[in-house]
Write a protein that holds these residues in place. Structure first.
Motif, PDB file in Angstrom:
ATOM      1  N   GLU A 152       0.844  -1.181   0.000  1.00  0.00           N
ATOM      2  CA  GLU A 152       0.000   0.000   0.000  1.00  0.00           C
ATOM      3  C   GLU A 152       0.889   1.245   0.000  1.00  0.00           C
ATOM      4  N   LEU A 153       0.269   2.382  -0.191  1.00  0.00           N
ATOM      5  CA  LEU A 153       1.041   3.627  -0.148  1.00  0.00           C
ATOM      6  C   LEU A 153       1.716   3.721   1.217  1.00  0.00           C
ATOM      7  N   ILE A 154       3.021   3.877   1.180  1.00  0.00           N
ATOM      8  CA  ILE A 154       3.773   3.931   2.437  1.00  0.00           C
ATOM      9  C   ILE A 154       4.692   5.141   2.419  1.00  0.00           C
ATOM     10  N   SER A 155       4.778   5.782   3.562  1.00  0.00           N
ATOM     11  CA  SER A 155       5.662   6.929   3.706  1.00  0.00           C
ATOM     12  C   SER A 155       6.848   6.491   4.555  1.00  0.00           C
ATOM     13  N   PHE A 156       8.044   6.802   4.124  1.00  0.00           N
ATOM     14  CA  PHE A 156       9.217   6.442   4.924  1.00  0.00           C
ATOM     15  C   PHE A 156      10.255   7.549   4.835  1.00  0.00           C
ATOM     16  N   HIS A 157      11.118   7.585   5.832  1.00  0.00           N
ATOM     17  CA  HIS A 157      12.056   8.708   5.939  1.00  0.00           C
ATOM     18  C   HIS A 157      13.520   8.305   6.039  1.00  0.00           C
ATOM     19  N   SER A 158      13.772   7.043   6.413  1.00  0.00           N
ATOM     20  CA  SER A 158      15.175   6.683   6.640  1.00  0.00           C
ATOM     21  C   SER A 158      15.461   5.275   6.141  1.00  0.00           C
ATOM     22  N   GLU A 159      16.733   5.016   5.938  1.00  0.00           N
ATOM     23  CA  GLU A 159      17.179   3.713   5.455  1.00  0.00           C
ATOM     24  C   GLU A 159      16.805   2.601   6.435  1.00  0.00           C
ATOM     25  N   SER A 184      16.951  14.357   0.743  1.00  0.00           N
ATOM     26  CA  SER A 184      16.798  15.540   1.613  1.00  0.00           C
ATOM     27  C   SER A 184      15.383  16.075   1.471  1.00  0.00           C
ATOM     28  N   SER A 185      14.429  15.148   1.450  1.00  0.00           N
ATOM     29  CA  SER A 185      13.054  15.517   1.154  1.00  0.00           C
ATOM     30  C   SER A 185      12.306  15.882   2.416  1.00  0.00           C
ATOM     31  N   PRO A 186      11.535  16.982   2.382  1.00  0.00           N
ATOM     32  CA  PRO A 186      10.814  17.388   3.598  1.00  0.00           C
ATOM     33  C   PRO A 186       9.789  16.345   4.045  1.00  0.00           C
ATOM     34  N   PHE A 187       9.271  15.562   3.115  1.00  0.00           N
ATOM     35  CA  PHE A 187       8.267  14.561   3.510  1.00  0.00           C
ATOM     36  C   PHE A 187       8.787  13.136   3.380  1.00  0.00           C
ATOM     37  N   GLY A 188      10.072  12.955   3.211  1.00  0.00           N
ATOM     38  CA  GLY A 188      10.619  11.610   3.028  1.00  0.00           C
ATOM     39  C   GLY A 188      10.291  11.119   1.630  1.00  0.00           C
ATOM     40  N   ALA A 189       9.714   9.939   1.538  1.00  0.00           N
ATOM     41  CA  ALA A 189       9.371   9.391   0.222  1.00  0.00           C
ATOM     42  C   ALA A 189       8.120   8.539   0.347  1.00  0.00           C
ATOM     43  N   TYR A 190       7.426   8.409  -0.776  1.00  0.00           N
ATOM     44  CA  TYR A 190       6.246   7.540  -0.841  1.00  0.00           C
ATOM     45  C   TYR A 190       6.530   6.413  -1.815  1.00  0.00           C
TER      46      TYR A 190
END
Lengths: 295, 204
Positions: free
Chosen positions: A113-120, A163-169
Motif C-alpha cells: 500500500e502507499l507507504i511513507s518512509f524517511h530513513s534507510e 533531503s526531502s521534507p516529507f521523506g518518500a512515498y
C-alpha cells in the motif's frame, strides 16, 4: 485543477496526468485548491505516489485542499491503498471516507500500500513484509528477489539523496494484465513506484565535479545516473543500485523510468527514451516488471 | 549487532585457523536473516565479519557463508563484501583472508558487480572443501596463474613459472597481484637455492 491532460492515457492516473496540477500548484498562494479527479477511472502506483507528492507540495501552499471523485470506485481503491490513512485528515473530499473504511475489502493485487518512509532503517522492514506477501502469493524466489531488490535500491536512493521534507512515498501493485505501454495487453505485470521531494538527480550529481559534462540538463543527469558507478559522492562501489535495477527491469522485459526536474528517461536495457517534461519537484521512479510464465 | 554464536572456529594441526560465518543466521534485530538489503545492514554484517577476522591468527581464513540468504541487494553486497574484500586486499587484516561460500546463482550477480566496480575479487566455493571459483574482476592470465596455484596445492615461484612457461619475474608479478587481491597465501622461503624465493598456496 483538472488532472486530464492532452495525450495522457484516458482515465488512468499516472504521474504524467498530474503535470498540469503540479503546474497550477506552483501558483497557489494560500487559497483553497480543489483537485478534480473525476475523470480518473484507474490509478496505478505511479499515479498514487505522484498524487501523494503533489499533495505534499500543495498542502503547505494552500488553506485547504479538496479532492473530487466521480462515484466511489477510485476513492475505494485509494482507501484500500491506505491513501486516506495518510491524507484523510489533511484534505477535504466529496466521498464518505468512514463508509469506505467500513466496507473495506482486500485488494488481491496489492503488494505494498502507499507507504511513507524517511530513513534507510525503515527499508528492511518494508522488504521483509513485501517478501512475505510475495511468498504467500507463491511468487518464485527469483521474482521475489527481483521485486525486493528493486524496491530496496530505489527506496535507499530516495532517502539517501532526497533531503526531502516529507521523506518518500512508495507503492507496489501486481496486475493480471500488462498496464505499461498505453494499452492493455495479456500477461502479468508488477509496478513499483517511488516519489520523493528532494533536490533531484541533477543537483545530487552536480556535487561531484567529475560529472560537470553530464549535468548540463536534467535528462543528461538522468541518463548518466543510470550508468554503473555514477554517484554524487564519487566513492568507489557507490552508484550501482540504480544500474542494477535497470538491469533487473530489462531482464524481465520491463522498464525503469526516472523523472527529476524537467527530465524524464525510460530505460529498456538496449535503449533509452528521454524527453523534456514539466518540472517535477523531486525525483520519481517507476519500474515495470512483467511476469514471465515459467520464469 | 550481529550474533557471533553462528561462528565456528576450527584449528587444525598444520593448517591455518578457519572460521565460518553464516550470514543468514545472524541475529534478527534489523540486520540478520534471509533478506539482506541496504548499506546500513551491510555495514553491521561487515563489522561482525571484521571482528571474527581480527580474532583469527595470522594466515587464518574466514569463510562467509551466504547460502541461506534469499535476497541480497547491490547496496548490501557492496557494503558487506565489496568493502571487506577491498580492506583485505589493502592489508588491513594482515595475512588473513576471506572466502565466500555460495552456489552459482543469481544472488552472486550483485557481489560480482560490486567486486568488479572495485577492481576486486574473492575466492568462492560451493561448500567448504569444494573446488574454488573466482567472483569479481581478475584478468584472464591471472585466472590461469590462480588455477595453477590451486591445482598444485603449494608451489614455488620457480615451479609455477615453469608450469606457466613464463620467466620468474613475470611469474612473481602475477602472483604478487593475486596475493594483493587476497586470493592466495604467499610465503618467503629463505632456504631456497640461490637465495630467497616465494612459494604460493590457495586460501580455500
Amino acid at each position: 485543477m483538472n488532472v486530464r491532460r492532452k495525450g495522457a492515457m484516458r482515465g488512468i492516473l499516472t504521474l504524467g496526468s498530474l503535470d498540469p496540477a503540479f503546474e497550477a500548484a506552483r501558483r497557489v498562494e494560500g487559497e483553497m485548491a480543489v483537485l478534480d479527479l473525476q475523470s480518473v477511472e484507474f490509478v496505478e502506483p505511479a499515479g498514487l505516489c505522484g498524487l501523494a507528492a503533489l499533495l505534499e507540495f500543495l498542502i503547505p501552499r494552500s488553506r485547504l485542499v479538496g479532492l473530487r471523485f466521480f462515484g466511489h470506485d477510485v476513492a475505494a481503491y485509494l482507501e484500500r491503498m491506505d491513501f486516506f490513512r495518510i491524507f484523510g485528515h489533511r484534505i477535504e473530499t466529496n466521498v464518505d471516507v468512514a463508509a469506505l473504511e467500513e466496507r473495506r475489502r482486500g485488494n488481491p493485487g496489492t503488494l505494498q500500500e502507499l507507504i511513507s518512509f524517511h530513513s534507510e532503517e525503515e527499508i528492511p522492514g518494508i522488504i521483509n513484509r513485501i517478501s512475505e506477501i510475495l511468498e504467500n502469493k507463491e511468487y518464485r524466489l527469483r521474482e521475489r528477489a527481483a521485486i525486493c531488490a528493486t524496491l530496496s535500491e530505489i527506496c535507499a536512493n530516495a532517502v539517501e539523496h532526497g533531503s526531502s521534507p516529507f521523506g518518500a512515498y512508495a507503492a507496489v501493485q501486481a496486475y493480471q494484465h500488462i498496464v505499461s505501454g498505453g494499452r492493455e495487453r495479456r500477461g502479468e505485470e508488477v509496478l513499483v513506484a517511488i516519489a520523493d521531494g528532494g533536490v533531484g538527480v541533477r543537483e545530487t550529481l552536480s556535487r561531484n565535479p567529475e560529472y560537470a559534462d553530464h549535468t548540463a540538463s536534467d535528462n543528461d543527469a538522468l541518463r548518466h545516473a543510470l550508468k554503473m558507478g555514477v554517484s554524487g559522492t564519487g566513492e568507489i562501489g557507490r552508484g550501482g543500485g540504480l544500474a542494477v535495477v535497470g538491469q533487473i527491469a530489462a531482464r524481465a522485459g520491463g522498464s525503469l523510468s526516472l523523472r527529476s526536474g524537467s527530465g524524464r528517461v525510460t530505460f529498456y536495457g538496449d535503449r533509452n527514451n528521454s524527453r523534456n517534461v514539466p518540472t517535477f519537484p523531486g525525483t520519481f521512479v517507476r519500474v515495470s516488471l512483467p511476469r514471465k510464465a515459467g520464469a | 549487532m550481529i550474533s557471533l554464536k553462528t561462528v565456528r572456529t576450527k584449528s587444525v594441526a598444520e593448517e591455518p585457523s578457519r572460521a565460518v560465518y553464516d550470514v543468514a543466521s545472524g541475529d534478527a534485530e534489523g540486520a540478520g536473516g534471509k533478506l539482506m538489503v541496504t548499506r546500513g545492514t551491510g555495514r553491521r554484517v561487515r563489522e561482525a565479519l571484521a571482528e571474527v577476522l581480527e580474532g583469527l591468527p595470522g594466515g587464518g581464513v574466514l569463510y562467509v557463508d551466504t547460502r541461506g540468504v534469499e535476497l541480497m541487494d547491490y547496496s548490501f553486497a557492496d557494503e558487506a563484501l565489496g568493502i571487506l574484500a577491498s580492506r583485505v586486499a589493502a592489508g588491513e587484516y594482515g595475512d588473513r583472508h576471506v572466502v565466500l561460500i555460495e552456489e552459482d546463482r543469481e544472488l552472486l550477480e550483485n557481489i560480482e558487480a560490486s567486486l568488479r566496480q572495485r577492481g576486486m575479487a574473492m575466492i568462492r566455493v560451493d561448500e567448504p572443501g569444494a573446488k574454488p571459483e573466482i567472483v569479481g574482476e581478475v584478468s584472464e592470465h591471472l585466472v590461469e596463474t590462480l588455477r595453477t596455484i590451486y591445482e598444485a596445492g603449494s608451489i614455488t615461484n620457480a615451479d609455477l613459472a615453469a608450469r606457466l612457461g613464463i620467466n620468474h619475474t613475470a611469474c612473481n608479478n602475477r602472483a604478487t597481484k593475486l596475493f594483493k587481491l587476497g586470493l592466495i597465501h604467499r610465503r618467503k622461503n629463505t632456504a631456497a637455492p640461490g637465495g630467497r624465493q616465494y612459494s604460493y598456496e590457495g586460501i580455500a
